[in-house]
Design a protein around this motif. Structure first.
Motif, PDB file in Angstrom:
ATOM      1  N   ASP A   1       0.816  -1.223   0.000  1.00  0.00           N
ATOM      2  CA  ASP A   1       0.000   0.000   0.000  1.00  0.00           C
ATOM      3  C   ASP A   1       0.846   1.268   0.000  1.00  0.00           C
TER       4      ASP A   1
ATOM      5  N   ALA B   1      -2.249   6.843   1.801  1.00  0.00           N
ATOM      6  CA  ALA B   1      -3.507   6.348   1.244  1.00  0.00           C
ATOM      7  C   ALA B   1      -4.035   5.142   2.005  1.00  0.00           C
ATOM      8  N   THR B   2      -3.497   4.850   3.163  1.00  0.00           N
ATOM      9  CA  THR B   2      -3.905   3.691   3.956  1.00  0.00           C
ATOM     10  C   THR B   2      -3.862   4.050   5.436  1.00  0.00           C
TER      11      THR B   2
ATOM     12  N   LEU C   1       2.424  11.079  -5.009  1.00  0.00           N
ATOM     13  CA  LEU C   1       2.045  11.846  -3.822  1.00  0.00           C
ATOM     14  C   LEU C   1       3.172  12.708  -3.261  1.00  0.00           C
TER      15      LEU C   1
ATOM     16  N   ASN D   1      -4.309  11.350   7.407  1.00  0.00           N
ATOM     17  CA  ASN D   1      -4.646  10.926   6.048  1.00  0.00           C
ATOM     18  C   ASN D   1      -3.550  11.264   5.043  1.00  0.00           C
TER      19      ASN D   1
END
Length: 350
Positions: free
Chosen positions: A45, A166-167, A123, A163
């Motif tokens: 992830d 993404a996990t 990201l 947050n």
């Protein structure tokens, strides 16, 4: 989570496989340091799915017969297709060891804080501190009095806060190999030495007067500790006396003829094979069997006390790891014994 469950099931299987290996050997209470290297499998992830490597430094200490506590830090990282993910942890582990012998399998649980940092193409650069729990299994293997190897496989499950990523969780796997160096050697158990009874001084007798005198009374009987091998008294692992015990018959006769002898102590000992609890119980039952035999021969039960000391005060150690079980049982035979203190059966000499 499926992999975490697999590790837990493997830990339970290890418990069942190695529970019989538990040995009641002395632990080394010294602190030890553990440098280590790791193979690192990151959670997919985080955008990186390639194995990486890491290193760590921990300090540990044995806190009981079955538990070690270790604390310290690890660092691991992985790169894949221009993206990079790294994790630092700082926490405490509890290791439940199934044995204190040269080979010591264990299961572990741990907790602490982790710092996750990623540099991802989509990201950008992300960084977060989060709590984690860990679980795993492994073993320690002694190399000498102060050095031991440790290897373990563990799942570090992080609870990602915020947050940024993404996990909300991480499942990273570590295969770690390290060397434990104890800062001092374990204490050596003293070998018990049988007490030496000094001979009683011989009183000087004045020259007899012309008239005949009665001879002096015989000296009182001396009292010592008598040690009898458990092999001549019982079968291996049994507390039932063999038929025909001439030595115990002589002791019973002696006690019946010397009613002033009180506080006789019958102590049973066992070898280190099996668990400490069962060995202690067996040694006490053997002492009780000897007492029952003497009472059956007319000795008052109130004059005899019993004790079971299990594996304490071994006479021999038998550390040859290449011995077969039958040879080990034979080698440890002197440790399986019954001692009757303050009594010796000997004839009075006028």
């Amino acid at each position: 989570m499926l992999k975490s469950k697999k590790i837990a099931l493997a830990a339970l299987a290890l418990c069942a496989s190695f529970s019989a290996l538990a040995a009641d050997e002395a632990i080394n209470p010294s602190w030890y340091v553990q440098p280590s290297v790791s193979a690192f499998k990151p959670d997919g992830d985080f955008g990186v799915d390639k194995h990486g490597f890491g290193a760590g430094l921990k300090f540990g200490k044995a806190v009981s017969d079955n538990w070690d506590v270790q604390m310290g830090t690890t660092y691991a990282r992985s790169r894949d297709n221009g993206e990079r993910y790294q994790q630092n942890t700082f926490g405490v582990d509890g290791l439940y060891l199934f044995s204190r012998s040269a080979f010591r399998p264990f299961v572990l649980v741990g907790a602490g804080m982790e710092h996750d940092k990623a540099n991802l193409n989509t990201l950008g650069q992300l960084s977060k501190n989060s709590p984690f729990l860990s679980a795993g299994l492994g073993f320690q293997a002694s190399l000498n009095d102060q050095w031991a190897m440790q290897a373990d496989l563990r799942d570090v499950h992080g609870f990602i806060r915020g947050n940024e990523f993404a996990t909300s969780k991480s499942n990273n796997y570590y295969l770690t190999v390290g060397l434990n160096y104890a800062f001092s050697k374990p204490a050596t158990r003293p070998v018990p030495v049988a007490p030496v009874v000094a001979p009683q001084p011989v009183a000087e007798v004045a020259p007899p007067p012309p008239a005949p005198v009665a001879p002096p009374p015989p000296p009182p009987a001396r009292f010592e500790k008598v040690t009898m091998s458990a092999t001549e008294l019982f079968d291996f692992g049994s507390d039932k006396l063999h038929a025909g015990q001439p030595k115990l018959d002589d002791m019973a006769k002696f006690l019946n003829e010397n009613a002033s002898v009180e506080h006789v102590v019958v102590t049973g000992y066992a070898d280190r094979l099996g668990s400490s609890k069962s060995n202690h119980a067996l040694s006490l039952r053997r002492a009780e069997a000897v007492k029952a035999y003497l009472v059956g021969k007319g000795v008052a039960a109130s004059r005899i006390n019993t004790a079971g000391k299990g594996e304490e005060q071994p006479v021999v150690k038998c550390d040859n790891k290449k011995q077969k079980r039958a040879e080990l049982i034979k080698c440890l035979e002197p440790n399986r014994r019954v001692e009757i203190e303050q009594i010796t059966v000997e004839r009075r000499v006028n």
